[in-house]
Structure formats: structure tokens, C-alpha cells
Design a protein around this motif. Structure first.
Motif, mmCIF file in Angstrom:
data_model
loop_
_atom_site.group_PDB
_atom_site.id
_atom_site.type_symbol
_atom_site.label_atom_id
_atom_site.label_comp_id
_atom_site.label_asym_id
_atom_site.label_seq_id
_atom_site.Cartn_x
_atom_site.Cartn_y
_atom_site.Cartn_z
ATOM 1 N N THR A 1 1.117 4.704 -10.501
ATOM 2 C CA THR A 1 -0.032 5.599 -10.466
ATOM 3 C C THR A 1 -1.258 4.703 -10.354
ATOM 4 N N ARG A 2 -2.243 5.184 -9.646
ATOM 5 C CA ARG A 2 -3.453 4.378 -9.457
ATOM 6 C C ARG A 2 -4.121 4.068 -10.804
ATOM 7 N N HIS A 3 -4.051 5.017 -11.723
ATOM 8 C CA HIS A 3 -4.625 4.776 -13.046
ATOM 9 C C HIS A 3 -3.899 3.623 -13.749
ATOM 10 N N GLU B 1 0.819 -1.215 0.000
ATOM 11 C CA GLU B 1 0.000 0.000 0.000
ATOM 12 C C GLU B 1 0.853 1.265 0.000
ATOM 13 N N ILE C 1 2.221 2.566 -3.472
ATOM 14 C CA ILE C 1 1.338 2.798 -4.615
ATOM 15 C C ILE C 1 1.592 4.158 -5.254
ATOM 16 N N ASP C 2 1.644 5.212 -4.491
ATOM 17 C CA ASP C 2 1.822 6.531 -5.082
ATOM 18 C C ASP C 2 3.283 6.890 -5.328
#
Length: 183
Positions: A56-58, A48, A51-52
Motif C-alpha cells: 500500500t502506498r501508505h 512501479e 506497488i498496488d
């Protein structure tokens, strides 16, 4: 980056699934992109907190499967369990740490899965020299278990993995169950 995309294309063309650390940036992102853009399957496993930073979440939404773990240890264990082979492209400390851990597990007899150093432009040559030095000095006691493939040409990685996996599968294991039962 080109080597990463080329490896991804090879993975897809052989009909294999990429299991990787989930980053969508840098060389690993290029591998995932190469797999996906050539119709292959990708599983990303990422903690977690990264992730950033590494993705990228996209972009993560483009993966066929995404597993979010609570920490690095869980991530590495999940990657190990799901993978049939390990490839280290040129990278930094994290890449080095992960492939050395996989080699350590091989030395301890925890797996016989193929391990590959993708030696793009001789990147891993100093590592191979260090491994020879450690072996020569007697610090790699079971060097026969730590036999990573060192492959310069990206197009030879998947065939090399498949050949080593076939060789490992054909090793005569008579008596192994009897030995294990006595442990």
C-alpha cells in the motif's frame, strides 16, 4: 507471519538493514514491520506495477528508503547489488525464482554472499531434496559454490550469515588477481 516478524526483530537487534522487494503485505511485510517496530532500517525496492498489488502506498511511506524500479529485472539487480546476504522464507513461485537465481549466480562465480533457506516447519525440505538429486545426477557442476545454509530456527539465521560471511572473508585469495589478470 510470526517467523517473518521474528526475523525482522533479529535484523534490527543486530543493527543490520533490511533490503527487500518492497512488499508490505504477507510474510515480507511482516519482516519489514518487525525491523521497523524494533528501530531498524528498511530499504524497499519495488517495480512501479507492483506497488498496488504487493503494497500500500501508505505502508511504503513508512520505509526508511524506497526505490521504485521500472521492472522486475531492475528490481532484482538493485536488490542483489545492495544486499550482503539472501534469505528465503517460505513463499511461492516468486520467492523460489529469486533464490534460485541467486544460487545460479553463485554457481557461475558471480558472488559468494551467504544464501539462507529459512526452513520454517520443514518448508524447504523438498527443495533441499531436489538440490541433492540434481547434484547426484551431475547437473550441479560447481556444487561447492552453491552451499545455501538451511536453518530451521529463525534466531540462528543472522548468526549463521555472519559466520559464513566471516569464513568467506578469511579465505586465502593469494594468486586470484594473477589469474583474473590473465582472463
Amino acid at each position: 507471519m510470526a517467523a517473518g516478524r521474528a526475523l525482522g526483530k533479529e535484523i534490527a537487534e543486530y543493527g543490520l538493514r533490511l533490503i527487500y522487494g518492497g512488499g508490505t503485505k504477507g510474510i515480507m511485510g511482516a519482516v519489514a514491520s518487525g525491523v521497523l517496530s524494533n528501530g531498524g532500517q528498511v530499504t524497499g525496492i519495488i517495480p512501479e506495477f507492483l506497488i498496488d498489488m504487493e503494497a500500500t502506498r501508505h505502508s511504503l511511506g513508512q520505509l526508511n528508503e524506497l526505490i521504485v524500479t521500472p521492472d522486475m529485472h531492475t528490481r532484482k539487480h538493485a536488490m542483489f547489488e545492495r544486499s550482503d546476504a539472501f534469505v528465503a522464507l517460505p513463499g511461492g513461485i516468486g520467492t523460489l525464482e529469486e533464490i534460485v537465481e541467486i544460487m545460479t549466480w553463485a554457481q557461475l562465480g558471480r558472488h559468494e554472499k551467504p544464501m539462507v533457506f529459512a526452513n520454517v516447519n520443514g518448508f524447504w525440505d523438498p527443495m533441499m531434496e531436489l538440490m541433492r538429486h540434481m547434484t547426484d545426477e551431475g547437473f550441479v557442476h560447481t556444487a561447492h559454490r552453491v552451499q545455501p545454509l538451511v536453518i530451521d530456527d529463525i534466531s540462528e539465521i543472522i548468526p549463521g550469515i555472519m559466520a559464513q560471511a566471516a569464513e568467506n572473508a578469511s579465505i586465502d585469495r593469494d594468486g586470484e588477481d594473477a589469474v583474473i589478470s590473465k582472463m
